[in-house]
Design a protein around this motif. Structure first.
Motif, PDB file in Angstrom:
ATOM      1  N   LEU A 124      27.631  31.185  48.941  1.00 15.31           N
ATOM      2  CA  LEU A 124      27.335  32.372  49.421  1.00 15.31           C
ATOM      3  C   LEU A 124      26.331  33.093  48.466  1.00 15.31           C
ATOM      4  O   LEU A 124      25.989  32.725  47.379  1.00 15.31           O
ATOM      5  N   PRO A 125      25.707  34.236  49.017  1.00 12.46           N
ATOM      6  CA  PRO A 125      24.472  34.903  48.443  1.00 12.46           C
ATOM      7  C   PRO A 125      25.313  35.619  47.177  1.00 12.46           C
ATOM      8  O   PRO A 125      26.436  35.864  47.094  1.00 12.46           O
ATOM      9  N   ASN A 126      24.671  35.721  46.265  1.00 11.48           N
ATOM     10  CA  ASN A 126      24.994  36.353  44.919  1.00 11.48           C
ATOM     11  C   ASN A 126      24.592  37.922  45.169  1.00 11.48           C
ATOM     12  O   ASN A 126      23.480  38.415  45.209  1.00 11.48           O
ATOM     13  N   THR A 127      25.795  38.813  45.402  1.00 12.22           N
ATOM     14  CA  THR A 127      25.523  40.161  45.589  1.00 12.22           C
ATOM     15  C   THR A 127      25.751  40.891  44.347  1.00 12.22           C
ATOM     16  O   THR A 127      25.473  42.200  44.621  1.00 12.22           O
ATOM     17  N   GLY A 128      25.705  40.370  43.068  1.00  9.51           N
ATOM     18  CA  GLY A 128      25.844  41.007  41.940  1.00  9.51           C
ATOM     19  C   GLY A 128      27.285  40.687  41.076  1.00  9.51           C
ATOM     20  O   GLY A 128      27.862  41.726  40.999  1.00  9.51           O
ATOM     21  N   ILE A 129      27.367  39.338  40.814  1.00  4.24           N
ATOM     22  CA  ILE A 129      28.344  38.887  40.163  1.00  4.24           C
ATOM     23  C   ILE A 129      28.529  39.538  38.799  1.00  4.24           C
ATOM     24  O   ILE A 129      29.431  39.862  38.273  1.00  4.24           O
ATOM     25  N   ALA A 130      27.362  39.961  38.202  1.00  5.83           N
ATOM     26  CA  ALA A 130      27.330  40.394  36.797  1.00  5.83           C
ATOM     27  C   ALA A 130      27.863  41.784  36.762  1.00  5.83           C
ATOM     28  O   ALA A 130      28.596  42.253  35.842  1.00  5.83           O
ATOM     29  N   THR A 131      27.806  42.610  37.655  1.00 12.92           N
ATOM     30  CA  THR A 131      28.495  43.841  37.912  1.00 12.92           C
ATOM     31  C   THR A 131      29.717  44.138  38.565  1.00 12.92           C
ATOM     32  O   THR A 131      30.593  44.893  38.291  1.00 12.92           O
ATOM     33  N   GLN A 132      29.962  43.326  39.484  1.00 15.85           N
ATOM     34  CA  GLN A 132      30.907  43.271  40.555  1.00 15.85           C
ATOM     35  C   GLN A 132      32.348  42.315  40.042  1.00 15.85           C
ATOM     36  O   GLN A 132      33.394  42.388  40.485  1.00 15.85           O
ATOM     37  N   GLY A 133      31.769  41.224  39.125  1.00 12.09           N
ATOM     38  CA  GLY A 133      32.857  40.494  38.765  1.00 12.09           C
ATOM     39  C   GLY A 133      33.401  39.451  39.930  1.00 12.09           C
ATOM     40  O   GLY A 133      32.632  39.344  40.913  1.00 12.09           O
ATOM     41  N   GLU A 134      34.635  39.139  39.978  1.00 15.86           N
ATOM     42  CA  GLU A 134      34.819  38.159  41.085  1.00 15.86           C
ATOM     43  C   GLU A 134      35.127  38.937  42.423  1.00 15.86           C
ATOM     44  O   GLU A 134      34.967  38.160  43.500  1.00 15.86           O
ATOM     45  N   GLN A 135      34.874  40.115  42.313  1.00 18.32           N
ATOM     46  CA  GLN A 135      34.852  40.754  43.755  1.00 18.32           C
ATOM     47  C   GLN A 135      33.634  40.381  44.491  1.00 18.32           C
ATOM     48  O   GLN A 135      33.632  40.486  45.677  1.00 18.32           O
ATOM     49  N   ALA A 136      32.670  39.841  43.879  1.00 11.78           N
ATOM     50  CA  ALA A 136      31.403  39.178  44.720  1.00 11.78           C
ATOM     51  C   ALA A 136      31.596  38.219  45.367  1.00 11.78           C
ATOM     52  O   ALA A 136      30.766  38.024  46.419  1.00 11.78           O
ATOM     53  N   PHE A 137      32.606  37.405  45.224  1.00 12.88           N
ATOM     54  CA  PHE A 137      33.065  36.269  45.951  1.00 12.88           C
ATOM     55  C   PHE A 137      33.942  36.755  47.301  1.00 12.88           C
ATOM     56  O   PHE A 137      34.059  35.991  48.343  1.00 12.88           O
ATOM     57  N   LEU A 138      34.268  37.939  47.307  1.00 11.34           N
ATOM     58  CA  LEU A 138      35.123  38.478  48.554  1.00 11.34           C
ATOM     59  C   LEU A 138      33.966  38.691  49.615  1.00 11.34           C
ATOM     60  O   LEU A 138      34.154  39.936  50.234  1.00 11.34           O
ATOM     61  N   GLN A 139      33.564  37.701  50.006  1.00 12.57           N
ATOM     62  CA  GLN A 139      32.669  38.003  51.452  1.00 12.57           C
ATOM     63  C   GLN A 139      33.371  37.032  52.368  1.00 12.57           C
ATOM     64  O   GLN A 139      33.736  36.173  52.395  1.00 12.57           O
ATOM     65  N   PRO A 140      33.196  37.655  53.900  1.00 18.36           N
ATOM     66  CA  PRO A 140      33.403  37.260  55.103  1.00 18.36           C
ATOM     67  C   PRO A 140      32.675  35.579  55.046  1.00 18.36           C
ATOM     68  O   PRO A 140      31.307  35.565  54.824  1.00 18.36           O
TER      69      PRO A 140
END
Length: 325
Positions: A124-140
């Motif tokens: 998946l693209p990294n949409t901001g793991i540093a600020t979003q935490g594990e929520q960044a993995f919750l992509q369709p």
């Protein structure tokens, strides 16, 4: 054509090519452990369980560690979500372009009988793991940049999509390189084969009961032809058979454990396998909706999975719609 040459020809994204190369290297290392089996002491159960509450094999843990090491070494991955870890593993390269979800060793219960196992990866693209935490993995799943599995069988195969078809590479043990052996796989639209764990039949929903009963009636029933049933207890093996000769893989919603919507994990099993199947012309649904359109709500979320030949999946979707009408 070796994998690195193929990647340079089909992808202009150097970072993604580097990531796929490191996934392949992890597969080569895991394949050697699988090949050695008990000689390496990796076929025994441990006293630990993973986040799913499943007993871990030694090879589950070793595969997780090997894949993590390769992904960290790539320097293009910010974090990894693994079946063998409760929380995502963050790397020092938190601003790197990609996130990876993985099942490091699918079907590990097959090790005791020298059966086929595999590794599954979703990019998946990294949409901001540093600020979003594990929520960044919750992509369709439709946002995946790549998906792959590596199958450890009589031959070691890497099955890969970059969103431009699904392709098979075979490990050449002499050169220790993956070589392209099948390009642009196409799932047969029709099939006379299905894969399901029939021991759970009494728990299935009416739509799946109806579909399987029609298959079992064979030439004497509504479908007018005989069907074969297969079940390998390894998603990698069952899906590979579908990609190779058509069919459907069914792990439906059931009432055996009502708190769980399904058995397979959305982010590192259902999504990558769905992308591989749909890129080969197949279809993948959870009953009514396309798997790849689902919005994840948790990193280890489970979903029902029905995937394979388009005409059969269309019929299964219609049966689910009629059951809800």
């Amino acid at each position: 054509m070796q994998l690195d040459v193929f990647l340079k020809q089909v992808s202009l994204n150097h970072a993604l090519n580097v990531l796929i190369w490191h996934l392949a290297q992890a597969g080569i290392e895991i394949a050697e452990l699988v090949r050695q089996g008990a000689l390496q002491g990796v076929t025994e159960k441990t006293a630990s369980t993973n986040v799913q509450g499943e007993t871990q094999m030694q090879l589950d843990i070793r595969s997780h560690e090997l894949a993590l090491a390769q992904l960290r070494a790539s320097a293009v991955v910010a974090a990894v979500l693994s079946e063998e870890a409760e929380s995502p593993v963050l790397f020092e390269t938190v601003d790197a372009p990609f996130l990876v979800s993985m099942d490091p060793l699918d079907g590990s219960s097959n090790l005791a009988i020298n059966g086929v196992v595999g590794s599954i990866f979703s990019v998946l693209p990294n949409t901001g793991i540093a600020t979003q935490g594990e929520q960044a993995f919750l992509q369709p799943g439709q946002l995946q940049r790549a998906a792959a599995y590596i199958m450890y069988g009589p031959a070691t195969l890497l099955v890969l999509t970059l969103g431009q078809g699904t392709h098979v590479f075979t490990l050449n043990h002499d050169s220790q390189a993956f070589e392209l052996t099948q390009q642009n796989l196409a799932v047969a639209e029709e099939t006379s084969e299905f894969a399901i764990n029939a021991s759970n039949q009494r728990y299935w929903q009416p739509a799946v009961q109806r579909y399987v009963n029609e298959c079992l009636q064979g030439a004497d029933g509504l479908r007018g032809r005989d069907y074969n049933m297969r079940w390998c207890a390894s998603m990698v093996m069952d899906v590979h058979r579908i990609l190779t000769r058509g069919g459907v893989f069914l792990y439906p919603r059931d009432s055996k454990q009502p708190a769980r919507a399904g058995r397979l994990r959305l982010l590192y099993e259902a999504n990558p396998m769905s992308l591989l199947v749909t890129q080969a012309g197949g279809a993948s649904i959870e009953g009514l909706d396309d798997i790849l359109a689902l919005q994840p709500t948790a990193c280890h979320q489970r979903v029902p999975v029905l995937m394979g030949s388009t005409q059969e999946i269309r019929r299964l979707r219609e049966y689910h719609q009629q059951a809800q009408a």
